[in-house]
Design a protein around this motif. Structure first.
Motif, PDB file in Angstrom:
ATOM      1  N   UNK A  55       0.846  -1.192   0.000  1.00 16.04           N
ATOM      2  CA  UNK A  55       0.000   0.000   0.000  1.00 16.04           C
ATOM      3  C   UNK A  55       0.877   1.234   0.000  1.00 16.04           C
ATOM      4  N   UNK A  56       0.639   2.106  -0.989  1.00 14.75           N
ATOM      5  CA  UNK A  56       1.390   3.349  -1.119  1.00 14.75           C
ATOM      6  C   UNK A  56       0.457   4.530  -0.938  1.00 14.75           C
ATOM      7  N   UNK A  57       0.990   5.579  -0.338  1.00 16.57           N
ATOM      8  CA  UNK A  57       0.268   6.844  -0.216  1.00 16.57           C
ATOM      9  C   UNK A  57       1.096   7.904  -0.927  1.00 16.57           C
ATOM     10  N   UNK A  58       0.553   8.451  -1.983  1.00 16.82           N
ATOM     11  CA  UNK A  58       1.315   9.407  -2.771  1.00 16.82           C
ATOM     12  C   UNK A  58       2.362   8.703  -3.605  1.00 16.82           C
ATOM     13  N   UNK A  59       3.284   9.491  -4.110  1.00 17.51           N
ATOM     14  CA  UNK A  59       4.279   8.959  -5.042  1.00 17.51           C
ATOM     15  C   UNK A  59       5.478   8.338  -4.344  1.00 17.51           C
ATOM     16  N   UNK A  60       5.705   8.689  -3.063  1.00 16.79           N
ATOM     17  CA  UNK A  60       6.972   8.290  -2.440  1.00 16.79           C
ATOM     18  C   UNK A  60       6.835   7.441  -1.178  1.00 16.79           C
ATOM     19  N   UNK A  61       5.661   7.457  -0.526  1.00 12.20           N
ATOM     20  CA  UNK A  61       5.557   6.773   0.767  1.00 12.20           C
ATOM     21  C   UNK A  61       4.889   5.412   0.622  1.00 12.20           C
ATOM     22  N   UNK A  62       5.605   4.365   1.020  1.00 15.54           N
ATOM     23  CA  UNK A  62       5.076   3.007   1.019  1.00 15.54           C
ATOM     24  C   UNK A  62       4.837   2.581   2.459  1.00 15.54           C
ATOM     25  N   UNK A  63       3.569   2.464   2.833  1.00 20.77           N
ATOM     26  CA  UNK A  63       3.207   2.146   4.215  1.00 20.77           C
ATOM     27  C   UNK A  63       3.319   0.659   4.497  1.00 20.77           C
ATOM     28  N   UNK A  64       2.948  -0.173   3.531  1.00 24.61           N
ATOM     29  CA  UNK A  64       3.089  -1.631   3.623  1.00 24.61           C
ATOM     30  C   UNK A  64       3.808  -2.082   2.370  1.00 24.61           C
ATOM     31  N   UNK A  65       4.886  -2.817   2.556  1.00 23.79           N
ATOM     32  CA  UNK A  65       5.816  -3.087   1.460  1.00 23.79           C
ATOM     33  C   UNK A  65       5.977  -4.589   1.221  1.00 23.79           C
ATOM     34  N   UNK A  66       5.237  -5.106   0.235  1.00 24.79           N
ATOM     35  CA  UNK A  66       5.422  -6.485  -0.225  1.00 24.79           C
ATOM     36  C   UNK A  66       5.272  -7.509   0.913  1.00 24.79           C
ATOM     37  N   UNK A  67       4.189  -7.414   1.652  1.00 21.50           N
ATOM     38  CA  UNK A  67       3.970  -8.282   2.807  1.00 21.50           C
ATOM     39  C   UNK A  67       3.267  -9.570   2.398  1.00 21.50           C
ATOM     40  N   UNK A  68       3.819 -10.682   2.859  1.00 20.72           N
ATOM     41  CA  UNK A  68       3.196 -11.992   2.675  1.00 20.72           C
ATOM     42  C   UNK A  68       3.104 -12.667   4.030  1.00 20.72           C
ATOM     43  N   UNK A  69       1.937 -13.204   4.347  1.00 18.78           N
ATOM     44  CA  UNK A  69       1.774 -13.933   5.606  1.00 18.78           C
ATOM     45  C   UNK A  69       0.574 -14.858   5.524  1.00 18.78           C
ATOM     46  N   UNK A  70       0.565 -15.834   6.437  1.00 16.82           N
ATOM     47  CA  UNK A  70      -0.531 -16.785   6.545  1.00 16.82           C
ATOM     48  C   UNK A  70      -0.899 -16.940   8.016  1.00 16.82           C
TER      49      UNK A  70
END
Length: 315
Positions: free
Chosen positions: A18-33
């Protein structure tokens, strides 16, 4: 309702971003079970991405990338169905402050097409603590009572899964313990999968499994005891009446990998074959720390988290 017999994971996501705007990534490539019936903790400091991750899993935010299922249902395509199956308690108190305890419960039950009486047994032990305040406006409750009311409202429609975002932040220690006892009961008796986020490391020990988050990423995930037992270094506790000054001094010594403050002690790790304990004590005493005492100690989940976080910062 979801088919409990054929679905192994209550939550499953791959590459969720999840990204907000052009530069801030709040959640980055998360995988979980998260397996069925599991009490799962998202552990990390403020800003780690816990709330954003939960808001995506509860259908309140759309991911920019990746895929997520809750109860076997796509959180984007099946969001309307999921909203009737999910119990969600946000981090910020969001009930109707100008309504009473009982009025809030009735409103939430009505929204889900049920009644307080129909599912009362699920949250009876929580409501019993609120009953004396049933006619009090929600905005006038204490912090602990507000959290209990919010949990009752999240359970009033008997959800199939429960998401709690930092439910004990700002709550006194006694209420925190009571709250976690309630979650343990729901997990054990109802087999309800629960995903809870918290910045408190001691609460991680109440979970079946945890994911440690930093800067929007999951840096490690497993059962708390497994993580603690995998702590990679010998760990020592250092005592001194001059703890603050000693910490600064120890960080200047070559051979000491890390120095963190834990209550009355400093926790230190030492690089292999770099410096021994006797040398540390001698150097400290020469520098004026005459009361220093160093002893081997067992790591905690917080020690593990700090070690992982420091490693991520250095990569």
């Amino acid at each position: 309702m979801w088919n409990k017999g054929n679905i192994y994971y209550a939550v499953k996501c791959e590459g969720l971003t999840k990204k907000f705007g052009a530069t801030f990534t709040a959640v980055d490539n998360v995988s979980l079970k998260v397996e069925k019936g599991m009490l799962f903790g998202l552990i990390g400091a403020d800003g780690a991405g816990k709330t954003t991750l939960i808001r995506m899993l509860t259908t309140l935010l759309k991911p920019n990338e990746g895929y997520a299922e809750v109860l076997g249902l796509d959180v984007v395509k099946k969001f309307r169905t999921l909203r009737h199956l999910i119990g969600y308690m946000p981090g910020r108190f969001s009930l109707y402050t100008d309504l009473t305890v009982n009025e809030n419960l009735k409103v939430f039950a009505t929204l889900y097409g049920t009644t307080v009486k129909e599912n009362y047994a699920l949250f009876a032990d929580i409501y019993e603590q609120l009953a004396p305040f049933g006619k009090r406006k929600a905005g006038k409750l204490s912090g602990g009572m507000k959290q209990k009311l919010a949990l009752c409202c999240a359970l009033v429609h008997r959800p199939e899964i429960l998401f709690l975002d930092e439910p004990t932040t700002g709550v006194d220690p006694v209420s925190r313990k009571v709250f976690w006892d309630i979650l343990s009961r729901l997990r054990t008796e109802e087999r309800m999968p629960i995903i809870v986020s918290t910045p408190y490391m001691d609460e991680a020990l109440r979970c079946d499994k945890v994911a440690l988050m930093q800067d929007g990423k999951i840096i490690s995930s497993d059962a708390p005891n497994v993580l603690i037992n995998s702590y990679p270094y010998p760990l020592y506790g250092v005592a001194s009446q001059q703890k603050g000054a000693l910490q600064k001094f120890l960080r200047s010594l070559k051979g000491i990998n890390s120095t963190f403050s834990f209550g009355d002690l400093l926790h230190i790790t030492i690089a292999p074959n770099a410096i021994d304990l006797n040398q540390i004590e001698r150097n400290a005493k020469l520098a004026g720390f005459t009361d220093i005492k160093i002893t081997p100690i067992n790591p905690t989940i917080e020690d593990y988290f700090l070690a992982q976080a420091t490693q991520q910062d250095n990569e």
